[in-house]
Design a protein around this motif. Structure first.
Motif, PDB file in Angstrom:
ATOM      1  N   PHE A  92      37.172  32.141  41.176  1.00 35.34           N
ATOM      2  CA  PHE A  92      35.890  31.687  40.606  1.00 35.34           C
ATOM      3  C   PHE A  92      35.552  32.683  39.611  1.00 35.34           C
ATOM      4  CE2 PHE A  92      34.978  33.711  44.487  1.00 35.34           C
ATOM      5  CZ  PHE A  92      34.459  34.725  44.250  1.00 35.34           C
ATOM      6  N   ASN A  93      34.835  32.430  38.635  1.00 37.13           N
ATOM      7  CA  ASN A  93      34.057  33.192  37.552  1.00 37.13           C
ATOM      8  C   ASN A  93      32.709  33.554  38.311  1.00 37.13           C
ATOM      9  OD1 ASN A  93      36.176  33.042  35.830  1.00 37.13           O
ATOM     10  ND2 ASN A  93      35.627  30.950  35.172  1.00 37.13           N
ATOM     11  N   TRP A  94      32.286  34.744  37.787  1.00 42.47           N
ATOM     12  CA  TRP A  94      30.964  35.002  38.575  1.00 42.47           C
ATOM     13  C   TRP A  94      30.270  35.806  37.347  1.00 42.47           C
ATOM     14  CZ3 TRP A  94      28.951  33.812  42.903  1.00 42.47           C
ATOM     15  CH2 TRP A  94      27.537  34.518  43.254  1.00 42.47           C
ATOM     16  N   TYR A  95      28.735  35.287  37.392  1.00 37.82           N
ATOM     17  CA  TYR A  95      28.133  35.762  36.298  1.00 37.82           C
ATOM     18  C   TYR A  95      27.009  37.001  37.240  1.00 37.82           C
ATOM     19  CZ  TYR A  95      24.302  36.481  33.083  1.00 37.82           C
ATOM     20  OH  TYR A  95      23.374  37.073  32.083  1.00 37.82           O
ATOM     21  N   PHE A  96      26.910  38.204  36.835  1.00 38.29           N
ATOM     22  CA  PHE A  96      26.204  39.074  37.228  1.00 38.29           C
ATOM     23  C   PHE A  96      24.934  39.279  36.375  1.00 38.29           C
ATOM     24  CE2 PHE A  96      30.728  40.266  38.297  1.00 38.29           C
ATOM     25  CZ  PHE A  96      30.504  40.811  39.627  1.00 38.29           C
ATOM     26  N   GLY A  97      24.074  38.943  37.065  1.00 39.42           N
ATOM     27  CA  GLY A  97      22.620  38.793  36.575  1.00 39.42           C
ATOM     28  C   GLY A  97      22.119  40.055  36.571  1.00 39.42           C
ATOM     29  N   TRP A  98      22.461  40.864  37.440  1.00 40.32           N
ATOM     30  CA  TRP A  98      21.732  42.185  37.861  1.00 40.32           C
ATOM     31  C   TRP A  98      22.997  43.125  37.483  1.00 40.32           C
ATOM     32  CZ3 TRP A  98      17.765  42.713  42.378  1.00 40.32           C
ATOM     33  CH2 TRP A  98      17.043  41.519  42.338  1.00 40.32           C
ATOM     34  N   ASP A  99      22.575  44.555  37.350  1.00 40.04           N
ATOM     35  CA  ASP A  99      23.563  45.555  37.684  1.00 40.04           C
ATOM     36  C   ASP A  99      24.043  45.297  38.855  1.00 40.04           C
ATOM     37  OD1 ASP A  99      23.518  46.431  34.946  1.00 40.04           O
ATOM     38  OD2 ASP A  99      22.200  48.185  35.429  1.00 40.04           O
ATOM     39  N   GLU A 100      25.192  45.445  39.169  1.00 37.32           N
ATOM     40  CA  GLU A 100      25.728  45.568  40.410  1.00 37.32           C
ATOM     41  C   GLU A 100      26.684  46.490  40.997  1.00 37.32           C
ATOM     42  OE1 GLU A 100      27.822  42.365  43.822  1.00 37.32           O
ATOM     43  OE2 GLU A 100      26.231  41.700  42.266  1.00 37.32           O
ATOM     44  N   THR A 101      26.613  47.480  41.982  1.00 43.94           N
ATOM     45  CA  THR A 101      27.448  48.417  42.412  1.00 43.94           C
ATOM     46  C   THR A 101      28.067  47.811  43.671  1.00 43.94           C
ATOM     47  OG1 THR A 101      26.615  50.240  41.197  1.00 43.94           O
ATOM     48  CG2 THR A 101      28.116  50.765  43.062  1.00 43.94           C
ATOM     49  N   VAL A 102      29.270  47.652  43.962  1.00 42.43           N
ATOM     50  CA  VAL A 102      29.895  47.050  45.139  1.00 42.43           C
ATOM     51  C   VAL A 102      30.955  48.280  45.821  1.00 42.43           C
ATOM     52  CG1 VAL A 102      30.025  44.598  44.466  1.00 42.43           C
ATOM     53  CG2 VAL A 102      31.952  46.055  44.312  1.00 42.43           C
ATOM     54  N   VAL A 103      30.682  48.003  47.058  1.00 40.68           N
ATOM     55  CA  VAL A 103      31.597  48.769  47.998  1.00 40.68           C
ATOM     56  C   VAL A 103      32.260  47.848  49.010  1.00 40.68           C
ATOM     57  CG1 VAL A 103      31.822  50.654  49.820  1.00 40.68           C
ATOM     58  CG2 VAL A 103      29.942  50.952  48.258  1.00 40.68           C
ATOM     59  N   ILE A 104      33.813  47.731  48.595  1.00 37.69           N
ATOM     60  CA  ILE A 104      34.632  47.009  49.596  1.00 37.69           C
ATOM     61  C   ILE A 104      34.722  47.415  50.763  1.00 37.69           C
ATOM     62  CG2 ILE A 104      36.807  45.516  49.654  1.00 37.69           C
ATOM     63  CD1 ILE A 104      35.143  45.070  47.241  1.00 37.69           C
ATOM     64  N   LEU A 105      34.414  46.539  51.861  1.00 34.87           N
ATOM     65  CA  LEU A 105      34.265  47.101  53.421  1.00 34.87           C
ATOM     66  C   LEU A 105      35.832  46.556  53.744  1.00 34.87           C
ATOM     67  CD1 LEU A 105      30.960  46.544  54.565  1.00 34.87           C
ATOM     68  CD2 LEU A 105      31.848  48.464  53.664  1.00 34.87           C
ATOM     69  N   GLU A 106      36.133  45.299  53.647  1.00 31.22           N
ATOM     70  CA  GLU A 106      37.206  44.613  54.251  1.00 31.22           C
ATOM     71  C   GLU A 106      38.014  43.607  53.083  1.00 31.22           C
ATOM     72  OE1 GLU A 106      37.767  41.771  58.035  1.00 31.22           O
ATOM     73  OE2 GLU A 106      35.890  42.738  57.687  1.00 31.22           O
ATOM     74  N   GLY A 107      39.116  43.722  53.241  1.00 31.75           N
ATOM     75  CA  GLY A 107      39.987  42.768  52.419  1.00 31.75           C
ATOM     76  C   GLY A 107      40.224  43.091  50.900  1.00 31.75           C
ATOM     77  N   GLU A 108      40.295  42.371  49.966  1.00 26.47           N
ATOM     78  CA  GLU A 108      40.611  42.871  48.598  1.00 26.47           C
ATOM     79  C   GLU A 108      40.216  41.719  47.446  1.00 26.47           C
ATOM     80  OE1 GLU A 108      44.410  44.217  48.681  1.00 26.47           O
ATOM     81  OE2 GLU A 108      45.312  42.305  47.530  1.00 26.47           O
ATOM     82  N   VAL A 109      39.916  42.044  46.416  1.00 30.25           N
ATOM     83  CA  VAL A 109      39.684  40.954  45.232  1.00 30.25           C
ATOM     84  C   VAL A 109      40.228  41.570  44.202  1.00 30.25           C
ATOM     85  CG1 VAL A 109      37.434  42.215  44.795  1.00 30.25           C
ATOM     86  CG2 VAL A 109      37.857  39.819  44.194  1.00 30.25           C
ATOM     87  N   HIS A 110      41.041  40.464  43.234  1.00 30.49           N
ATOM     88  CA  HIS A 110      41.586  40.820  42.153  1.00 30.49           C
ATOM     89  C   HIS A 110      40.653  40.565  41.137  1.00 30.49           C
ATOM     90  CE1 HIS A 110      45.412  41.655  44.027  1.00 30.49           C
ATOM     91  NE2 HIS A 110      45.041  40.450  44.688  1.00 30.49           N
ATOM     92  N   VAL A 111      40.241  41.566  40.313  1.00 33.34           N
ATOM     93  CA  VAL A 111      38.974  41.183  39.320  1.00 33.34           C
ATOM     94  C   VAL A 111      39.374  41.406  37.937  1.00 33.34           C
ATOM     95  CG1 VAL A 111      36.561  41.878  38.389  1.00 33.34           C
ATOM     96  CG2 VAL A 111      37.315  42.238  40.888  1.00 33.34           C
ATOM     97  N   THR A 112      39.218  40.236  37.136  1.00 34.47           N
ATOM     98  CA  THR A 112      39.328  40.288  35.457  1.00 34.47           C
ATOM     99  C   THR A 112      38.093  40.312  34.829  1.00 34.47           C
ATOM    100  OG1 THR A 112      41.394  39.080  35.827  1.00 34.47           O
ATOM    101  CG2 THR A 112      40.733  39.191  33.771  1.00 34.47           C
ATOM    102  N   ALA A 113      37.920  41.406  34.111  1.00 39.72           N
ATOM    103  CA  ALA A 113      36.444  41.433  33.405  1.00 39.72           C
ATOM    104  C   ALA A 113      36.482  40.717  32.207  1.00 39.72           C
ATOM    105  CB  ALA A 113      36.117  42.976  33.253  1.00 39.72           C
ATOM    106  N   GLU A 114      35.384  40.561  31.617  1.00 40.16           N
ATOM    107  CA  GLU A 114      35.289  39.775  30.176  1.00 40.16           C
ATOM    108  C   GLU A 114      36.230  40.367  29.237  1.00 40.16           C
ATOM    109  OE1 GLU A 114      30.925  37.860  29.736  1.00 40.16           O
ATOM    110  OE2 GLU A 114      31.116  40.001  29.497  1.00 40.16           O
ATOM    111  N   ASP A 115      36.509  41.720  29.164  1.00 40.83           N
ATOM    112  CA  ASP A 115      37.305  42.316  28.160  1.00 40.83           C
ATOM    113  C   ASP A 115      38.785  42.235  28.644  1.00 40.83           C
ATOM    114  OD1 ASP A 115      37.694  44.274  30.224  1.00 40.83           O
ATOM    115  OD2 ASP A 115      36.725  45.885  29.001  1.00 40.83           O
ATOM    116  N   GLY A 116      38.977  41.623  29.684  1.00 43.60           N
ATOM    117  CA  GLY A 116      40.523  41.331  30.047  1.00 43.60           C
ATOM    118  C   GLY A 116      41.134  42.456  30.799  1.00 43.60           C
ATOM    119  N   THR A 117      40.111  43.406  31.087  1.00 41.92           N
ATOM    120  CA  THR A 117      40.638  44.442  32.173  1.00 41.92           C
ATOM    121  C   THR A 117      40.737  43.809  33.521  1.00 41.92           C
ATOM    122  OG1 THR A 117      39.258  46.232  30.928  1.00 41.92           O
ATOM    123  CG2 THR A 117      39.903  46.674  32.916  1.00 41.92           C
TER     124      THR A 117
END
Length: 178
Positions: A92-117
């Motif tokens: 899914f695509n996700w809109y971050f309305g706030w600044d958000e810092t995340v700490v992954i506790l379990e599992g994993e996620v593949h993230v593609t930022a707007e700039d393609g990173t």
């Protein structure tokens, strides 16, 4: 000039401590009293009651991801929230309305930022997402994270802080690590 800077700093504080939306059913005085009563909030992360937090169907790219959320704490001015969030497989695509810092506790996620990173966040990793941006999240099985969310200052307040720092001779603030 000093008076202008003082005014800018006072405005910054006023904006920061004024809630953008009042809590329903709680008066301002009750909110202040509750904040004083709870100088610290602590709980086992895995004991937080997770409630359904459906992803906007228009944002889902693939699969049927099921997300849940548990709010741990909220600042008295509603400008910061700490929450636990988890999600099953999907993309899914996700809109971050706030600044958000995340700490992954379990599992994993593949993230593609707007700039393609592209990056993969795994258990133990920390990520930061700038408020006002989009990212694509692809979860193969499951992910659980703690999210530290903070509302952005309005641009005039940001400019006032930058001007103050410039007048003090301070260098622009940079990230702690790349």
């Amino acid at each position: 000039m000093a008076l202008k800077m003082l005014f800018a700093e006072l405005m910054a504080v006023a904006v920061r401590v004024t809630p953008l939306s009042p809590r329903l059913g709680i008066s301002k005085q009750q909110g202040k009293q509750a904040a004083r009563r709870h100088a610290m909030i602590a709980s086992p992360a895995m004991d937080l009651p997770m409630l359904p937090a459906p992803i906007n169907p228009d944002w889902i790219v693939a699969g049927t991801p099921v997300a849940r959320l548990a709010e741990h704490s909220r600042s008295h001015d509603d400008a910061a929230v700490t929450a636990m969030w988890d999600c099953t497989a999907g993309e899914f695509n996700w809109y971050f309305g706030w600044d958000e810092t995340v700490v992954i506790l379990e599992g994993e996620v593949h993230v593609t930022a707007e700039d393609g990173t592209e990056t993969t966040l795994r258990a133990g990793d920390i990520g930061f997402f700038n408020g006002g941006t989009w990212a694509n999240w692809r979860i193969e099985t499951y992910v659980r994270k703690i999210a530290f969310c903070r509302k952005k200052f309005p641009e005039p307040v940001v400019m006032a802080y930058r001007l103050r720092d410039l007048l003090r001779g301070e260098a622009p603030k940079a990230a702690l690590a790349a």
